[in-house]
Design a protein around this motif. Structure first.
Motif, PDB file in Angstrom:
ATOM      1  N   GLU A  10       1.302  -1.011  -0.431  1.00 27.10           N
ATOM      2  CA  GLU A  10       0.019  -0.322   0.313  1.00 27.10           C
ATOM      3  C   GLU A  10       0.672   1.061  -0.054  1.00 27.10           C
ATOM      4  O   GLU A  10       0.149   2.064  -0.844  1.00 27.10           O
ATOM      5  CB  GLU A  10      -0.856  -0.231   1.057  1.00 27.10           C
ATOM      6  N   LEU A  11       1.905   1.216   1.221  1.00 29.04           N
ATOM      7  CA  LEU A  11       2.596   2.121   0.693  1.00 29.04           C
ATOM      8  C   LEU A  11       3.524   2.171  -0.660  1.00 29.04           C
ATOM      9  O   LEU A  11       3.732   3.715  -1.229  1.00 29.04           O
ATOM     10  CB  LEU A  11       3.741   1.787   1.582  1.00 29.04           C
ATOM     11  N   LEU A  12       3.998   1.473  -1.343  1.00 33.57           N
ATOM     12  CA  LEU A  12       4.707   1.690  -2.437  1.00 33.57           C
ATOM     13  C   LEU A  12       3.452   2.652  -3.346  1.00 33.57           C
ATOM     14  O   LEU A  12       3.769   3.294  -4.183  1.00 33.57           O
ATOM     15  CB  LEU A  12       5.301   0.498  -2.834  1.00 33.57           C
ATOM     16  N   GLU A  18       1.929   8.917  -5.424  1.00 32.13           N
ATOM     17  CA  GLU A  18       2.171  10.841  -5.561  1.00 32.13           C
ATOM     18  C   GLU A  18       3.576  11.103  -5.386  1.00 32.13           C
ATOM     19  O   GLU A  18       4.030  12.511  -5.079  1.00 32.13           O
ATOM     20  CB  GLU A  18       1.314  10.507  -3.544  1.00 32.13           C
ATOM     21  N   HIS A  19       4.225  10.321  -5.150  1.00 28.10           N
ATOM     22  CA  HIS A  19       6.439  10.583  -4.741  1.00 28.10           C
ATOM     23  C   HIS A  19       5.817  11.662  -3.688  1.00 28.10           C
ATOM     24  O   HIS A  19       6.574  12.786  -3.273  1.00 28.10           O
ATOM     25  CB  HIS A  19       6.360  11.934  -5.903  1.00 28.10           C
ATOM     26  N   ASN A  20       5.247  11.101  -2.573  1.00 29.01           N
ATOM     27  CA  ASN A  20       5.548  11.555  -1.406  1.00 29.01           C
ATOM     28  C   ASN A  20       6.579  11.287  -0.357  1.00 29.01           C
ATOM     29  O   ASN A  20       6.399  10.159  -0.074  1.00 29.01           O
ATOM     30  CB  ASN A  20       3.431  11.005  -0.582  1.00 29.01           C
ATOM     31  N   ASP A  21       6.996  12.041   0.182  1.00 25.14           N
ATOM     32  CA  ASP A  21       8.734  12.073   0.621  1.00 25.14           C
ATOM     33  C   ASP A  21       8.202  11.093   1.622  1.00 25.14           C
ATOM     34  O   ASP A  21       8.895  10.400   2.423  1.00 25.14           O
ATOM     35  CB  ASP A  21       9.601  12.908   0.928  1.00 25.14           C
ATOM     36  N   ARG A  22       7.274  11.840   3.085  1.00 24.20           N
ATOM     37  CA  ARG A  22       7.031  10.946   3.704  1.00 24.20           C
ATOM     38  C   ARG A  22       6.640   9.305   3.894  1.00 24.20           C
ATOM     39  O   ARG A  22       7.325   8.379   5.217  1.00 24.20           O
ATOM     40  CB  ARG A  22       5.268  11.574   4.823  1.00 24.20           C
ATOM     41  N   VAL A  23       6.113   9.274   2.881  1.00 24.77           N
ATOM     42  CA  VAL A  23       5.522   7.356   2.447  1.00 24.77           C
ATOM     43  C   VAL A  23       6.929   6.475   2.489  1.00 24.77           C
ATOM     44  O   VAL A  23       7.121   5.716   2.909  1.00 24.77           O
ATOM     45  CB  VAL A  23       4.597   7.537   1.078  1.00 24.77           C
ATOM     46  N   ALA A  64       8.747   1.802  -7.844  1.00 21.79           N
ATOM     47  CA  ALA A  64       7.803   1.306  -6.617  1.00 21.79           C
ATOM     48  C   ALA A  64       6.504   0.400  -6.952  1.00 21.79           C
ATOM     49  O   ALA A  64       5.892  -0.650  -6.261  1.00 21.79           O
ATOM     50  CB  ALA A  64       7.499   2.654  -5.627  1.00 21.79           C
ATOM     51  N   ALA A  65       5.869   1.099  -8.277  1.00 18.01           N
ATOM     52  CA  ALA A  65       4.748   0.409  -9.065  1.00 18.01           C
ATOM     53  C   ALA A  65       4.825  -1.305  -8.761  1.00 18.01           C
ATOM     54  O   ALA A  65       4.026  -1.440  -8.226  1.00 18.01           O
ATOM     55  CB  ALA A  65       4.597   0.892 -10.157  1.00 18.01           C
ATOM     56  N   GLN A  66       6.399  -1.532  -9.658  1.00 21.05           N
ATOM     57  CA  GLN A  66       6.565  -2.565  -9.669  1.00 21.05           C
ATOM     58  C   GLN A  66       6.530  -4.017  -8.716  1.00 21.05           C
ATOM     59  O   GLN A  66       6.097  -5.016  -8.182  1.00 21.05           O
ATOM     60  CB  GLN A  66       7.257  -3.186 -10.568  1.00 21.05           C
ATOM     61  N   VAL A  67       7.749  -3.423  -7.829  1.00 23.00           N
ATOM     62  CA  VAL A  67       7.534  -3.722  -6.352  1.00 23.00           C
ATOM     63  C   VAL A  67       5.648  -3.265  -5.108  1.00 23.00           C
ATOM     64  O   VAL A  67       5.731  -4.211  -5.013  1.00 23.00           O
ATOM     65  CB  VAL A  67       8.538  -2.655  -5.156  1.00 23.00           C
ATOM     66  N   ALA A  68       5.525  -3.368  -5.392  1.00 22.20           N
ATOM     67  CA  ALA A  68       4.354  -2.569  -4.697  1.00 22.20           C
ATOM     68  C   ALA A  68       3.592  -3.938  -5.326  1.00 22.20           C
ATOM     69  O   ALA A  68       2.274  -4.026  -4.510  1.00 22.20           O
ATOM     70  CB  ALA A  68       2.960  -1.015  -5.435  1.00 22.20           C
ATOM     71  N   ARG A  69       3.129  -4.526  -6.252  1.00 25.03           N
ATOM     72  CA  ARG A  69       2.572  -5.853  -6.994  1.00 25.03           C
ATOM     73  C   ARG A  69       2.445  -6.850  -5.508  1.00 25.03           C
ATOM     74  O   ARG A  69       1.852  -8.176  -5.306  1.00 25.03           O
ATOM     75  CB  ARG A  69       2.619  -6.331  -8.248  1.00 25.03           C
ATOM     76  N   ARG A  70       4.043  -6.898  -5.264  1.00 24.80           N
ATOM     77  CA  ARG A  70       3.925  -8.063  -3.702  1.00 24.80           C
ATOM     78  C   ARG A  70       3.557  -8.003  -2.739  1.00 24.80           C
ATOM     79  O   ARG A  70       4.497  -5.934  -2.016  1.00 24.80           O
ATOM     80  CB  ARG A  70       5.550  -7.724  -3.842  1.00 24.80           C
ATOM     81  N   PRO A  71       3.275  -8.311  -1.793  1.00 23.86           N
ATOM     82  CA  PRO A  71       2.708  -8.334  -0.198  1.00 23.86           C
ATOM     83  C   PRO A  71       3.085  -7.512   0.776  1.00 23.86           C
ATOM     84  O   PRO A  71       3.563  -6.463   1.650  1.00 23.86           O
ATOM     85  CB  PRO A  71       1.998  -9.939   0.589  1.00 23.86           C
ATOM     86  N   GLN A  72       5.256  -7.808   0.558  1.00 24.01           N
ATOM     87  CA  GLN A  72       6.010  -7.296   1.847  1.00 24.01           C
ATOM     88  C   GLN A  72       7.120  -6.451   0.378  1.00 24.01           C
ATOM     89  O   GLN A  72       7.930  -7.272  -0.422  1.00 24.01           O
ATOM     90  CB  GLN A  72       6.553  -8.345   2.578  1.00 24.01           C
ATOM     91  N   ALA A  73       8.199  -5.697   0.991  1.00 25.20           N
ATOM     92  CA  ALA A  73       9.052  -5.097  -0.063  1.00 25.20           C
ATOM     93  C   ALA A  73      10.714  -6.157   1.107  1.00 25.20           C
ATOM     94  O   ALA A  73      11.481  -6.158   0.223  1.00 25.20           O
ATOM     95  CB  ALA A  73       8.979  -3.601   0.309  1.00 25.20           C
ATOM     96  N   ARG A 158      13.932  14.982  -4.691  1.00 20.01           N
ATOM     97  CA  ARG A 158      14.161  14.580  -3.922  1.00 20.01           C
ATOM     98  C   ARG A 158      14.544  13.884  -3.577  1.00 20.01           C
ATOM     99  O   ARG A 158      15.563  13.644  -4.232  1.00 20.01           O
ATOM    100  CB  ARG A 158      12.708  13.741  -4.940  1.00 20.01           C
ATOM    101  N   PRO A 159      14.624  13.114  -1.930  1.00 17.29           N
ATOM    102  CA  PRO A 159      15.410  12.170  -1.756  1.00 17.29           C
ATOM    103  C   PRO A 159      16.422  10.605  -2.100  1.00 17.29           C
ATOM    104  O   PRO A 159      17.390  11.048  -2.726  1.00 17.29           O
ATOM    105  CB  PRO A 159      15.212  11.876  -0.096  1.00 17.29           C
ATOM    106  N   GLU A 160      15.281  10.509  -3.220  1.00 18.25           N
ATOM    107  CA  GLU A 160      15.766   9.467  -4.141  1.00 18.25           C
ATOM    108  C   GLU A 160      16.821  10.035  -5.079  1.00 18.25           C
ATOM    109  O   GLU A 160      17.316   9.548  -5.480  1.00 18.25           O
ATOM    110  CB  GLU A 160      14.838   8.245  -4.468  1.00 18.25           C
ATOM    111  N   THR A 161      16.247  11.531  -5.782  1.00 16.91           N
ATOM    112  CA  THR A 161      17.495  11.784  -6.834  1.00 16.91           C
ATOM    113  C   THR A 161      18.794  12.423  -5.918  1.00 16.91           C
ATOM    114  O   THR A 161      19.368  12.073  -6.645  1.00 16.91           O
ATOM    115  CB  THR A 161      16.304  13.317  -7.238  1.00 16.91           C
ATOM    116  N   VAL A 162      18.589  13.072  -4.360  1.00 19.58           N
ATOM    117  CA  VAL A 162      19.974  12.725  -3.907  1.00 19.58           C
ATOM    118  C   VAL A 162      20.345  12.063  -4.026  1.00 19.58           C
ATOM    119  O   VAL A 162      22.190  11.950  -4.174  1.00 19.58           O
ATOM    120  CB  VAL A 162      19.454  13.787  -3.011  1.00 19.58           C
ATOM    121  N   CYS A 163      20.012  10.519  -3.686  1.00 20.51           N
ATOM    122  CA  CYS A 163      20.778   9.516  -3.400  1.00 20.51           C
ATOM    123  C   CYS A 163      21.786   8.401  -4.723  1.00 20.51           C
ATOM    124  O   CYS A 163      22.339   8.940  -4.320  1.00 20.51           O
ATOM    125  CB  CYS A 163      19.753   8.202  -3.110  1.00 20.51           C
ATOM    126  N   VAL A 164      20.568   8.962  -6.157  1.00 20.94           N
ATOM    127  CA  VAL A 164      21.564   9.034  -7.256  1.00 20.94           C
ATOM    128  C   VAL A 164      22.219   9.991  -7.630  1.00 20.94           C
ATOM    129  O   VAL A 164      23.916   9.445  -7.523  1.00 20.94           O
ATOM    130  CB  VAL A 164      20.132   8.689  -8.349  1.00 20.94           C
TER     131      VAL A 164
END
Length: 194
Positions: A10-12, A18-23, A64-73, A158-164
């Motif tokens: 659900e979070l993924l 939304e690309h919500n950083d809190r999520v 995120a969209a592909q991994v969201a199909r799994r119950p757990q990440a 976004r934080p993930e952009t900074v990571c990259v």
């Protein structure tokens, strides 16, 4: 996790929409310890493990969209962390072997303090050669000791952009230093030098 909390999927799904950083921060909170532990076990180097763990979470954000199909990440993150760490370790070993061959003819510095000062000077010059999109987050994160989130806020990213960008900046910096004859064998060593 209790029944009231959203699942990883659900979070993924929310993050993908939304690309919500809190999520994403909640996903990071749930799985960061495990990912860092896997990377440390495979690599045996805390700095390098931190770099790869960041790259793992950047990969999660991108997929995120592909991994969201799994119950757990967790399972997906474990697999990706292990694969990326193994690849980094093999790459480091190959680089070390190539650099050892190259450095055999280079005389060592006469004393360690001269060596440290020379490394700092080389590092500053090499940072100056980085393209701005990579130089700025590297300076904020490593030299001014901003967190990933603070760096992202300061740059409007976004934080993930900074990571990259941090991952790429360290690799570019390592290549510049190797080209200059400074033996930096891994991104972990690069992080320690910074």
């Amino acid at each position: 996790m209790n029944d009231q909390e959203p699942s990883d999927s659900e979070l993924l799904a929310r993050y993908a929409a939304e690309h919500n950083d809190r999520v994403f921060a909640e996903l990071y909170r749930r799985h960061a310890d495990m990912v860092h532990a896997v990377c440390r076990r495979v690599l045996g180097d805390r700095g390098e493990a931190e770099d790869i763990a960041q790259a793992v979470f950047c990969t999660l954000a991108e997929n995120a969209a592909q991994v969201a199909r799994r119950p757990q990440a967790g399972g997906w993150l474990h697999t990706v962390a292990r694969r990326m760490s193994l690849k980094a370790r093999l790459s480091r070993i190959g680089r070390q072997q190539r650099e050892e061959l190259t450095m055999r003819d280079v005389p060592p510095y006469a004393n360690a303090e001269v060596d440290r000062q020379a490394m700092r000077a080389e590092l500053d010059e090499a940072i100056g050669e980085l393209p701005e999109p990579y130089r700025q987050p590297l300076i904020l994160f490593h030299l001014e000791e901003y967190s990933t989130e603070e760096t992202a806020a300061a740059m409007g990213l976004r934080p993930e952009t900074v990571c990259v960008r941090l991952h790429r900046a360290r690799e570019l910096l390592r290549r510049i230093l190797v080209r200059r004859g400074v033996g930096v064998t891994s991104q972990g060593a690069m992080s320690a030098a910074l």
